[in-house]
Design a protein around this motif. Structure first.
Motif, PDB file in Angstrom:
ATOM      1  N   LYS A  76       0.847  -1.203   0.000  1.00  0.00           N
ATOM      2  CA  LYS A  76       0.000   0.000   0.000  1.00  0.00           C
ATOM      3  C   LYS A  76       0.878   1.247   0.000  1.00  0.00           C
ATOM      4  N   ASP A  77       0.330   2.302  -0.579  1.00  0.00           N
ATOM      5  CA  ASP A  77       1.094   3.543  -0.593  1.00  0.00           C
ATOM      6  C   ASP A  77       0.831   4.369   0.642  1.00  0.00           C
ATOM      7  N   THR A  78      -0.258   4.043   1.349  1.00  0.00           N
ATOM      8  CA  THR A  78      -0.565   4.826   2.549  1.00  0.00           C
ATOM      9  C   THR A  78       0.305   4.354   3.706  1.00  0.00           C
ATOM     10  N   VAL A  79       0.640   5.315   4.524  1.00  0.00           N
ATOM     11  CA  VAL A  79       1.451   5.025   5.701  1.00  0.00           C
ATOM     12  C   VAL A  79       0.680   5.565   6.893  1.00  0.00           C
ATOM     13  N   PRO A  80       0.549   4.804   7.967  1.00  0.00           N
ATOM     14  CA  PRO A  80      -0.222   5.327   9.107  1.00  0.00           C
ATOM     15  C   PRO A  80       0.407   6.614   9.655  1.00  0.00           C
ATOM     16  N   ASP A  81      -0.439   7.544   9.999  1.00  0.00           N
ATOM     17  CA  ASP A  81       0.045   8.802  10.558  1.00  0.00           C
ATOM     18  C   ASP A  81       0.176   8.647  12.072  1.00  0.00           C
ATOM     19  N   VAL A  82       1.363   8.420  12.517  1.00  0.00           N
ATOM     20  CA  VAL A  82       1.601   8.214  13.951  1.00  0.00           C
ATOM     21  C   VAL A  82       1.964   9.546  14.594  1.00  0.00           C
ATOM     22  N   LEU A  83       2.635  10.364  13.787  1.00  0.00           N
ATOM     23  CA  LEU A  83       3.178  11.622  14.302  1.00  0.00           C
ATOM     24  C   LEU A  83       2.096  12.519  14.917  1.00  0.00           C
ATOM     25  N   SER A  84       0.955  12.694  14.201  1.00  0.00           N
ATOM     26  CA  SER A  84      -0.061  13.640  14.686  1.00  0.00           C
ATOM     27  C   SER A  84      -0.537  13.274  16.071  1.00  0.00           C
ATOM     28  N   GLU A  85      -0.881  12.014  16.259  1.00  0.00           N
ATOM     29  CA  GLU A  85      -1.409  11.658  17.583  1.00  0.00           C
ATOM     30  C   GLU A  85      -0.335  11.767  18.648  1.00  0.00           C
ATOM     31  N   GLU A 142      -1.391  -2.586  13.658  1.00  0.00           N
ATOM     32  CA  GLU A 142      -2.819  -2.419  13.365  1.00  0.00           C
ATOM     33  C   GLU A 142      -3.045  -2.260  11.869  1.00  0.00           C
ATOM     34  N   ALA A 143      -2.208  -1.431  11.259  1.00  0.00           N
ATOM     35  CA  ALA A 143      -2.378  -1.183   9.819  1.00  0.00           C
ATOM     36  C   ALA A 143      -2.179  -2.476   9.037  1.00  0.00           C
ATOM     37  N   GLU A 144      -1.150  -3.250   9.412  1.00  0.00           N
ATOM     38  CA  GLU A 144      -0.946  -4.526   8.725  1.00  0.00           C
ATOM     39  C   GLU A 144      -2.103  -5.476   9.020  1.00  0.00           C
ATOM     40  N   GLY A 145      -2.667  -5.363  10.233  1.00  0.00           N
ATOM     41  CA  GLY A 145      -3.754  -6.264  10.635  1.00  0.00           C
ATOM     42  C   GLY A 145      -5.043  -5.995   9.889  1.00  0.00           C
ATOM     43  N   GLN A 146      -5.144  -4.799   9.294  1.00  0.00           N
ATOM     44  CA  GLN A 146      -6.364  -4.511   8.540  1.00  0.00           C
ATOM     45  C   GLN A 146      -6.440  -5.286   7.224  1.00  0.00           C
ATOM     46  N   HIS A 147      -5.278  -5.656   6.714  1.00  0.00           N
ATOM     47  CA  HIS A 147      -5.262  -6.395   5.435  1.00  0.00           C
ATOM     48  C   HIS A 147      -4.312  -7.576   5.521  1.00  0.00           C
ATOM     49  N   VAL A 207       2.880 -17.360   7.362  1.00  0.00           N
ATOM     50  CA  VAL A 207       2.361 -16.073   6.879  1.00  0.00           C
ATOM     51  C   VAL A 207       2.945 -14.886   7.638  1.00  0.00           C
ATOM     52  N   VAL A 208       2.486 -13.766   7.213  1.00  0.00           N
ATOM     53  CA  VAL A 208       2.783 -12.396   7.609  1.00  0.00           C
ATOM     54  C   VAL A 208       3.605 -11.760   6.493  1.00  0.00           C
ATOM     55  N   LEU A 209       2.969 -10.777   5.904  1.00  0.00           N
ATOM     56  CA  LEU A 209       3.604 -10.057   4.811  1.00  0.00           C
ATOM     57  C   LEU A 209       3.567  -8.582   5.147  1.00  0.00           C
ATOM     58  N   ARG A 210       4.673  -7.926   4.926  1.00  0.00           N
ATOM     59  CA  ARG A 210       4.713  -6.478   5.116  1.00  0.00           C
ATOM     60  C   ARG A 210       4.106  -5.830   3.886  1.00  0.00           C
ATOM     61  N   THR A 211       3.137  -4.942   4.107  1.00  0.00           N
ATOM     62  CA  THR A 211       2.511  -4.282   2.963  1.00  0.00           C
ATOM     63  C   THR A 211       2.723  -2.776   2.999  1.00  0.00           C
ATOM     64  N   ILE A 212       3.148  -2.266   4.138  1.00  0.00           N
ATOM     65  CA  ILE A 212       3.375  -0.812   4.235  1.00  0.00           C
ATOM     66  C   ILE A 212       4.836  -0.557   3.928  1.00  0.00           C
ATOM     67  N   ARG A 213       5.051   0.265   2.916  1.00  0.00           N
ATOM     68  CA  ARG A 213       6.407   0.377   2.396  1.00  0.00           C
ATOM     69  C   ARG A 213       7.385   1.012   3.361  1.00  0.00           C
ATOM     70  N   GLU A 220       0.996  -6.404  23.054  1.00  0.00           N
ATOM     71  CA  GLU A 220      -0.420  -6.513  22.694  1.00  0.00           C
ATOM     72  C   GLU A 220      -0.636  -6.235  21.218  1.00  0.00           C
ATOM     73  N   ALA A 221       0.162  -5.319  20.695  1.00  0.00           N
ATOM     74  CA  ALA A 221       0.040  -5.002  19.265  1.00  0.00           C
ATOM     75  C   ALA A 221       0.371  -6.223  18.416  1.00  0.00           C
ATOM     76  N   VAL A 222       1.423  -6.950  18.791  1.00  0.00           N
ATOM     77  CA  VAL A 222       1.816  -8.127  18.008  1.00  0.00           C
ATOM     78  C   VAL A 222       0.741  -9.210  18.139  1.00  0.00           C
ATOM     79  N   LEU A 223       0.233  -9.376  19.337  1.00  0.00           N
ATOM     80  CA  LEU A 223      -0.811 -10.382  19.526  1.00  0.00           C
ATOM     81  C   LEU A 223      -2.059 -10.029  18.718  1.00  0.00           C
ATOM     82  N   ALA A 224      -2.361  -8.728  18.640  1.00  0.00           N
ATOM     83  CA  ALA A 224      -3.517  -8.306  17.850  1.00  0.00           C
ATOM     84  C   ALA A 224      -3.285  -8.581  16.369  1.00  0.00           C
ATOM     85  N   LEU A 225      -2.070  -8.349  15.928  1.00  0.00           N
ATOM     86  CA  LEU A 225      -1.747  -8.645  14.521  1.00  0.00           C
ATOM     87  C   LEU A 225      -1.923 -10.142  14.251  1.00  0.00           C
TER      88      LEU A 225
END
Ligand code: SF4
Lengths: 263, 716
Positions: free
Chosen positions: B41-50, B71-76, B86-92, B165-170
């Protein structure tokens, strides 16, 4: 003390005998094989070659003591790896006395002597005392053809081979397979017949022709003019030897004869 | 009666895998063709703003980054129909957690290591697998009780838990997706790992895949895989013993795991493509001193031979007594031309580590960082490559100043030693201000971080720096030439040499050739040259040992590698702390490359590999122990038959028997041949086989070079 002219010393020479070996290339050869890939080994005296990366002097004088000392620095390693030293050329019989002196000074190393057989009987007797295994070239049995393609008569080569055998030496016969010249049924059959009953024969190695044979000529100011058709298909013909129950091996080639097939 | 030696002798081909390769052949070619990239995906999660909005601290930002990436990887979640791991990185790209201005403010007056985030170390994967992330969470929770009134510690633990927890959620997202696709096999696995101790080899591989992939998502890189055949073996052994897996089935799983390591690696930062540091160590000695080689050691080499991909990079530890058949198998892998396995000699490395303060059990447990530096998984927050000392620059400065002032050879040596000391001091001084950003997730994977409630960035049991002494062969050859020609046979006048160096040898060609060809050269087992190389490393070790504390409670380890420094120190590089060097007294023109790692100077006339090993065996490895391999190139055609392969294995054994430290064997590849044709001056020593003997490639006529090149293509 004797001195000799060496045109290369190559460590870890993988195809010059058993184990890990160092090969000493002695300069000077009486033959002029039309397929020779080592024309820098022809003349005894050091000479300049003009490579693309600059000029280089080929050929260096060594005393037997110097050369033996150099080789002995690795004697432990060569022995521990079932190897030793190989003398090649050019034609090392031309420097037989030098070679025997070097051998006398070597620290208990296995010695291979890689020869065309074209030398004096005296020279051969001299080295036979020191050498563990001979690599002995047989190119053509027909003497006219031999003269045509190598510039020399093969009678001394054949008689030296019988002498070597009678002296109790072990030898591998090496046959360069040159398309249309040495790879014919007739020639290979004649070689098989010549060697099959000779005591001391270990096996026959067939060395497939390599089209890079002419690579060094221009650097020496020579022209490579093979008296045969280089493009002609090579026959990897082991059958005459098998028929005579002579152990035969097709030596490792740069051009795989068969690609390894995954099981 | 007849034997043909161009096909392997004997029926057994020990490098062949036993499974039916159909499925993975297809997977390999899909990965090679990059088909999996369509999921990117070309989108990258915006972590900075929060982070800015909530005014988060640095540790919390680092944890938030891991969480949002997971989370972003977990959406797709991507599960292809034939995937079993499995587990593939999709965020560049990994998004920033500070804006550039704040970042430069925060880091001003501090030294960052390379890109900033912690890199080039190795987790204790075995520990994490066996405890499971739930076990790690419990460790954090337990530690939390004892640090109630220490806000920093609490914050660290909370951050670590957030990442767990993030990894477990993924993992859970993958469970859902697997169930949706009717892949209950996968769902059951991911419902159990990485939360808990794997119940089988398959689960262990799946757990490692996800744990490892997430480290990269946090911005870390050069994430080593450690002693794979040690920590994975209990799971495999159990499966083999119980009959749950056949050897062939285990190989197939392992092959899929290896292939998976090639999927995301183009997204990983490195100097050049493929330089991603996914190093995997095999073999060697176990923590209790026993021979650590097991069935998985052999299997991993076979499988790497099958996958024939650039990842993982196989390293093999061994001793002078290791079974030659293992080295022969490893040589079959060298034959593939991937440049590995790289070999490390336990008999030299373990005692050196112990001498420098590593506990014996830890020393026996060493792995390598991205390239070659030794470190203890889970216990080393070592910065193994803070830079290089340019030995050629030190020698060159000594020669130019010394000769200019009419000094003797001894004085030139003193100048050189002093220059080495100063170069080192500059690097270490810069790194006294080293700042390592917090790394809560990576800390979860290390020994004791959770237990002590301290982030990895504060250090682990071992906190040394490593510095490499680059260009040692050129430097020694230059010194040796000066000693021989200026001071011994006096065939060269000091002023003549200085003028020639100044002129970059223009108008001095015969003189340059004399220096380049007639002087003593490292790599020929030549006492004169080798003694000076040994001296250079001793001066370097003296300088390192004089530094009592690197600022992080560690010392400075001298090494023998060069990485890209053989280019940079020769040509200069923007922002580099190290000095670049001009023309040098071994006959090297300005800009020509230095020797890489431990190798003879590029154009030095060398008799062959045995002499090279003998030369480099003289280095005082007990003192010079940061790693850096003897680097040799073999022509691909030396592997033409089984007998020759056996001889290469003997050469490897000889390396260990002579007491060398590390070895990298490369098979000459096509690019080298093509480059040698264009630039013969750079490849004078390139040897190719020509009909039963070997020849210098550059001395063959062009048409024959073409022939060799064509043959090379054919032989592949
Ligand atoms: S005997 Fe060997 S070196 Fe002599 S000409 Fe023939 S091939 Fe060349």
């Amino acid at each position: 003390m004797k001195s000799g002219v060496v045109f290369d010393i190559r460590e870890f020479a993988l195809h010059d005998g058993p184990g890990i070996r160092t090969t000493v290339f002695l300069k000077g050869c009486p033959l002029r094989c039309s397929w020779c890939h080592n024309p820098d080994g022809w003349i005894r005296d050091p000479q300049i070659i003009h490579g693309q990366a600059g000029d280089r002097l080929i050929g260096k004088d060594y005393t037997s003591e110097e050369l033996a000392a150099l080789l002995n620095e690795q004697a432990d390693i060569l022995r521990a790896n079932e190897g030793g030293v190989t003398f090649s050329g050019g034609e090392p019989l031309e420097q037989a006395e030098f070679v025997t002196e070097v051998c006398d000074r070597l620290d208990n190393l296995h010695i291979v002597f890689d020869t065309s057989g074209d030398g004096t009987e005296t020279a051969l007797r001299l080295v036979a005392e020191k050498v563990d295994l001979f690599y002995y070239d047989l190119k053509l049995i027909d003497s006219t053809a031999h003269r045509h393609f190598t510039g020399a008569d093969n009678a001394p080569i054949l008689s030296n081979l019988r002498l070597l055998s009678s002296l109790g030496a072990s030898f591998v016969i090496r046959v360069p397979l040159v398309p249309g010249v040495t790879d014919t049924d007739e020639n290979l059959n004649a070689i098989a017949e010549t060697v099959r009953n000779l005591p001391g024969l270990v096996r026959v190695d067939l060395l497939p022709y390599n089209r890079a044979a002419g690579g060094k000529y221009s650097n020496l100011g020579l022209k490579f003019c093979p008296l045969y058709d280089e493009q002609r298909e090579l026959r990897l013909n082991a059958e005459p030897f098998e028929r005579h129950r002579v152990p035969v091996r097709i030596a490792a080639s740069d051009m795989p004869i068969r690609k390894p097939v995954p099981a | 009666m007849r034997q043909t030696s161009d096909v392997p002798l004997g029926a057994a081909e020990p490098w062949l895998v036993a499974f039916d390769t159909n499925r993975l052949d297809r997977m390999k070619s899909r990965v090679r063709d990059g088909e999996h990239k369509r999921f990117r995906k070309d989108t990258v999660p915006d972590v900075l703003s929060e982070c800015d909005r909530d005014g988060l601290s640095w540790p919390r930002r680092a944890a938030r980054l891991v969480r949002r990436m997971c989370e972003a990887e977990g959406q797709h979640p991507v599960i292809e129909s034939d995937d079993r791991i499995v587990v593939l990185r999709t965020i560049r790209t990994v998004p920033p957690i500070y804006d550039p201005q704040t970042w430069s403010q925060l880091t001003k007056d501090r030294t960052l290591h390379e890109l900033g985030p912690i890199s080039n170390i190795c987790a204790n994967w075995g520990m994490v697998l066996s405890q499971g992330l739930e076990g790690r969470r419990q460790a954090a929770a337990k530690a939390r009780e004892s640090v109630q009134d220490d806000p920093d510690s609490l914050e660290f633990l909370d951050c670590a838990i957030e990442t767990i927890e993030a990894v477990l959620a993924l993992a859970n997202s993958y469970v859902q997706e697997a169930r949706r696709q009717g892949r209950n096999d996968l769902a059951d696995i991911l419902a159990h790992v990485p939360a808990h101790r794997p119940r089988c080899f398959h689960e262990a591989l799946q757990a490692l895949r996800i744990l490892h992939a997430v480290v990269w998502m946090g911005g870390h890189y050069h994430v080593g895989l450690g002693r794979f055949d040690q920590y994975m073996w209990p799971y495999l052994k159990q499966d083999l013993d119980s009959g749950r897996l056949t050897l062939a089935a285990a190989e197939e799983l392992l092959a899929e795991f290896f292939i998976s390591l090639n999927k995301d690696s183009d997204l990983y930062p490195g100097v050049q493509q493929g330089d991603n540091g996914q190093s995997l160590m095999l073999g060697g000695t176990s923590r209790d001193g026993a021979d650590a080689v097991n069935e998985l050691t052999w299997m991993a080499i076979r499988v790497a031979h099958y996958t024939n991909m650039i990842d993982p990079k196989i390293n093999l530890r061994f001793t002078p007594h290791t079974d030659l058949s293992l080295l022969t198998l490893a040589t079959q892998l060298t034959r593939k031309g991937l440049g590995f396995p790289q070999y490390s000699n336990d008999a030299v490395i373990i005692p050196a580590l112990v001498k420098h303060g590593y506990e014996l059990e830890d020393a026996r447990d060493y792995a390598v960082a991205a390239c070659w530096e030794f470190l203890i998984p889970g216990k080393g927050m070592e910065v193994v490559n803070i830079g290089a000392v340019s030995m050629p620059a030190a020698v060159d400065a000594g020669i130019r100043k010394g000769l200019g002032q009419g000094e003797n050879f001894e004085q030139i040596c003193q100048r050189t030693a002093e220059d080495i000391r100063q170069q080192l001091q500059q690097l270490v001084d810069a790194y006294r201000k080293l700042f390592l950003p917090p790394a809560p997730y990576y800390s979860v994977l290390m020994d004791g971080c959770l237990e002590r409630a301290r982030d990895l960035s504060h250090g682990l049991k071992y906190n040394n720096f490593g510095v490499h002494g680059a260009g040692s062969a050129n430097a020694a050859d230059a010194l040796a030439a000066v000693r021989r020609f200026v001071f011994e046979d006096k065939s060269v006048q000091p002023q003549e040499l200085l003028a020639a160096l100044e002129a970059n040898f223009e108008g001095y060609e015969p003189f340059r050739r004399k220096l380049a060809e007639d002087g003593p050269k490292v790599g020929n087992n030549d006492a004169a040259a080798d003694a000076l190389m040994t001296k250079l490393f001793e001066w370097f070790a003296d300088a390192c040992e004089a530094i009592q504390d690197n600022g992080r409670g560690g010392r400075v380890r001298p090494g023998t590698g060069s990485a890209m420094y053989y280019v940079w120190l020769a040509r200069g590089k923007e922002g580099m702390r190290e000095p670049a060097v001009g023309a040098t007294a071994e006959g090297r023109r300005k800009g020509e490359f230095l020797s890489a790692n431990l190798a003879p100077s590029n154009n030095a006339p060398i008799r062959g590999p045995i002499s090279v090993l003998q030369s480099f065996a003289k280095i005082p490895y007990r003192r010079v122990f940061n790693g850096g391999p003897i680097t040799m190139e073999l022509s691909g055609s030396v592997f033409s038959d089984a007998e020759a392969v056996g001889k290469v294995a003997m050469l490897v054994r000889t390396f260990a028997q002579l007491g060398c430290q590390q070895l990298q064997l490369n098979t000459v590849n096509l690019e080298t041949l093509l480059d040698a044709k264009k630039h013969p001056e750079k490849h004078k020593n390139l040897i190719v086989r020509v009909w039963g003997w070997s020849g210098y490639f550059c001395e063959l006529g062009p048409e024959y070079q073409d022939h060799v090149i064509a043959r090379h293509i054919y032989a592949m």
